[in-house]
Write an enzyme that holds these catalytic residues in place. Structure first.
Site, short mmCIF file in Angstrom:
data_model
loop_
_atom_site.label_atom_id
_atom_site.label_comp_id
_atom_site.label_asym_id
_atom_site.label_seq_id
_atom_site.Cartn_x
_atom_site.Cartn_y
_atom_site.Cartn_z
N ARG A 176 47.22 56.80 48.42
CA ARG A 176 47.18 56.49 46.97
C ARG A 176 48.21 55.46 46.54
NH1 ARG A 176 46.53 62.10 46.83
NH2 ARG A 176 44.37 62.68 46.52
N LYS A 198 46.39 41.26 41.95
CA LYS A 198 44.95 41.46 42.15
C LYS A 198 44.70 41.57 43.65
CE LYS A 198 42.88 39.25 38.10
NZ LYS A 198 42.01 38.16 37.62
N GLU A 252 44.82 24.44 42.37
CA GLU A 252 45.41 25.48 41.51
C GLU A 252 46.70 24.95 40.87
OE1 GLU A 252 43.74 28.17 40.81
OE2 GLU A 252 42.42 28.56 42.52
N LYS A 262 52.40 31.22 36.77
CA LYS A 262 51.62 32.45 37.05
C LYS A 262 52.42 33.68 36.63
CE LYS A 262 48.32 34.95 39.40
NZ LYS A 262 47.23 34.99 40.33
N GLU A 291 44.74 41.62 32.64
CA GLU A 291 43.72 40.71 32.09
C GLU A 291 43.02 41.27 30.86
OE1 GLU A 291 41.74 38.35 35.12
OE2 GLU A 291 40.16 37.83 33.69
N ARG A 305 45.50 36.46 30.47
CA ARG A 305 45.38 36.17 31.91
C ARG A 305 44.08 35.43 32.24
NH1 ARG A 305 47.27 39.94 37.06
NH2 ARG A 305 46.45 38.52 38.64
N ASN A 311 41.58 31.44 34.85
CA ASN A 311 40.24 31.14 35.37
C ASN A 311 39.75 29.76 34.95
OD1 ASN A 311 39.94 33.58 36.74
ND2 ASN A 311 39.29 34.63 34.87
N HIS A 353 37.13 27.93 36.93
CA HIS A 353 36.50 28.92 37.82
C HIS A 353 35.07 29.28 37.38
CE1 HIS A 353 40.58 29.15 39.23
NE2 HIS A 353 40.33 30.14 40.08
N HIS A 393 32.99 29.08 40.46
CA HIS A 393 32.41 30.23 41.16
C HIS A 393 30.91 30.04 41.41
CE1 HIS A 393 35.67 33.52 40.45
NE2 HIS A 393 35.98 32.65 41.39
N HIS A 411 37.37 27.41 47.99
CA HIS A 411 37.60 27.88 46.62
C HIS A 411 38.29 26.81 45.76
CE1 HIS A 411 38.54 30.62 43.36
NE2 HIS A 411 39.82 30.30 43.47
P1 NAD Z 1 42.68 31.86 53.75
O1 NAD Z 1 43.49 33.06 53.58
O2 NAD Z 1 41.32 32.02 54.33
O3 NAD Z 1 43.49 30.79 54.61
C1 NAD Z 1 42.90 29.55 54.91
C2 NAD Z 1 43.01 29.21 56.40
O4 NAD Z 1 44.33 28.75 56.66
C3 NAD Z 1 42.78 30.39 57.34
O5 NAD Z 1 42.02 29.95 58.43
C4 NAD Z 1 44.19 30.77 57.78
O6 NAD Z 1 44.22 31.37 59.04
C5 NAD Z 1 44.86 29.43 57.80
N1 NAD Z 1 46.30 29.45 57.59
C6 NAD Z 1 46.99 30.17 56.68
N2 NAD Z 1 48.26 29.81 56.67
C7 NAD Z 1 48.43 28.87 57.61
C8 NAD Z 1 49.53 28.10 58.06
N3 NAD Z 1 50.72 28.19 57.48
N4 NAD Z 1 49.33 27.24 59.08
C9 NAD Z 1 48.10 27.10 59.63
N5 NAD Z 1 47.02 27.76 59.23
C10 NAD Z 1 47.18 28.64 58.23
O7 NAD Z 1 42.47 31.08 52.36
P2 NAD Z 1 43.32 30.99 51.03
O8 NAD Z 1 42.83 29.78 50.34
O9 NAD Z 1 44.76 31.16 51.26
O10 NAD Z 1 42.86 32.28 50.20
C11 NAD Z 1 41.55 32.43 49.74
C12 NAD Z 1 41.38 33.87 49.32
O11 NAD Z 1 42.31 34.17 48.29
C13 NAD Z 1 40.00 34.21 48.79
O12 NAD Z 1 39.56 35.39 49.40
C14 NAD Z 1 40.23 34.42 47.30
O13 NAD Z 1 39.34 35.38 46.76
C15 NAD Z 1 41.64 34.93 47.29
N6 NAD Z 1 42.33 34.70 46.01
C16 NAD Z 1 42.94 35.76 45.43
C17 NAD Z 1 43.62 35.59 44.24
C18 NAD Z 1 44.32 36.76 43.63
O14 NAD Z 1 44.80 36.64 42.49
N7 NAD Z 1 44.43 37.88 44.32
C19 NAD Z 1 43.69 34.32 43.65
C20 NAD Z 1 43.08 33.25 44.28
C21 NAD Z 1 42.40 33.44 45.47
N1 GLY Z 2 43.68 34.15 40.19
C1 GLY Z 2 43.44 34.66 38.88
C2 GLY Z 2 44.33 35.77 38.49
O1 GLY Z 2 45.21 36.13 39.23
O2 GLY Z 2 44.15 36.34 37.46
#
Ligand code: NAD
Ligand code: GLY
Length: 363
Positions: free
Chosen positions: A122, A144, A186, A230, A240, A244, A248, A251, A255, A268
């Protein structure tokens, strides 16, 4: 010296610490948080091979007992099945309430580790060590967490704030260029929605498309000002309820583009870039900001090597339809975040479909 930005929250505030080389001090940073001794480090093969040893050595030097769990690399594995495997490792290593999960990776690893930490017993502690630009400035901050459902992205999740976000900009040196650019989308977003000074600093730089061509002082500014933006927004509206939603920006159309291209063809951040161009044009059509302002935004997007046009062959009516099933639909109306100045936006559900269509046809 680390730059430290505070995320102020009613229940549990935390720091975002930014410092080159700080991965080697992960253990020290965590010691100050008075956590239990057990740590489960979660990563993927790509990142673990590059940085796993450094992280583990630092944790062990600070007397943590460390186990690791390696998830397959990619959005495709952001599933409940992966989380179940992670729980098995948590069980094998008898992770108790005082234990901590550490996410070492991009947004995919951060979202999944955060979700596992939110739900194991939990809720246990977790630390974000983001390694992509996108995760550093966005995904790792704000709590998130979640995984995808076969029917949609991030449909399963929880709010669970990390105890610390530790950013070591040096790890960006190994990040593929396309991923770096996706993160820049971003960063530009924060300039448009919140921070006119950041926007101006981005405008002043000759290049934004490759880490190696950006002055280290600007990298520092990009990280600190984006994280501050942020943190400001999340501190004011953690769950949100209102504000917040401005995060987006870009987005709504973004999306739809991601979903219609199967989350593979377009990253993305690339989809967000296209979405920002569209939102800028919609705001111009509605008389909310000027053609000159939208052009300044689009110049930055191009300078970052990001797309400003819709992918070839994408059906505009399909985009309009996809908008209706997005999470940003409220009471049947599509919500758009639209700029009113450089550094300020508004949220509206009053955008006529004809205007959306008109703008998309031109892109
Ligand atoms: P990712 O985590 O898939 O990383 C992209 C690629 O880069 C991967 O292949 C990874 O292995 C590689 N990589 C990472 N760091 C590296 C480094 N230092 N050197 C070499 N390779 C490296 O992609 P991302 O863009 O970081 O994240 C996308 C995800 O984040 C999505 O699932 C999205 O939904 C999520 N997201 C979440 C929030 C949130 O608020 N929680 C906000 C935006 C995006
Ligand atoms: N990436 C959007 C949020 O964190 O609300």
């Amino acid at each position: 010296m680390a730059s430290v930005i505070k995320v102020n929250l009613p229940q549990q505030s935390y720091d975002i610490a930014i410092a080159p080389g700080s991965l080697e001090q992960l253990g020290e940073f965590m010691t100050n948080l008075h956590l239990g001794k057990k740590v489960l480090l979660v990563s993927n093969p790509t990142v673990f091979q590059l940085y796993g040893e450094t992280a583990i050595a630092s944790l062990k030097a600070a007397s943590f007992e460390v186990a690791s769990h390696i998830l397959s690399d990619g959005e495709h594995y952001k599933t409940l099945a992966s989380i179940e495997n992670l729980y098995n490792t948590a069980l094998e290593n008898r992770l108790e309430r005082s234990a901590t999960m550490v996410a070492l990776g991009g947004g995919v690893i951060g979202d999944m580790t955060g979700f596992a930490a939110a739900t194991w017993l939990r809720g246990i502690n977790f630390i974000q060590v983001p390694t992509t630009l996108l995760a550093m400035v966005d995904a790792a901050i704000g709590g998130k967490t979640g995984v995808n459902h076969p029917q949609g992205k991030n449909l399963i999740g929880a709010f669970h704030q990390p105890r610390l976000v530790l950013i070591d900009p040096d790890v960006l040196k190994t990040l593929p260029i396309r991923e770096f650019r996706a993160g820049m989308a971003e960063v530009i977003k924060y300039g448009v929605i919140w921070d006119a000074q950041l926007f101006a600093e981005l405008e002043a730089s000759q290049r934004l498309d490759e880490m190696g061509h950006i002055h280290s002082e600007l990298i520092d500014t990009i990280l600190t000002r984006s994280c501050q933006a942020k943190a400001d927004v999340v501190s004011k509206d953690e769950k949100e309820a209102g504000l917040r939603a401005i995060l987006n920006y870009g987005h709504t159309i973004g999306h739809a583009v991601e979903s219609l291209t199967g989350y593979r063809q377009v990253l993305h951040g690339e989809a967000v870039a296209i979405g920002m161009v569209a939102a800028g044009q919609i705001a111009v059509e509605l008389g909310m900001w000027t053609q000159q302002q939208t052009q300044r935004q689009d110049v930055l997007i191009e300078k970052a090597g990001l797309p400003t046009k819709l992918p070839a062959g994408l059906d505009i009516e399909a985009i309009i339809e996809a908008l209706q099933i997005d999470k940003k639909v409220k009471a049947g109306k599509v919500r758009f975040v639209l700029p009113t100045q450089i550094g300020a936006v508004t949220v509206t559900d009053q955008v006529p479909a004809d205007i959306i269509r008109q703008v998309l046809v031109r892109m």
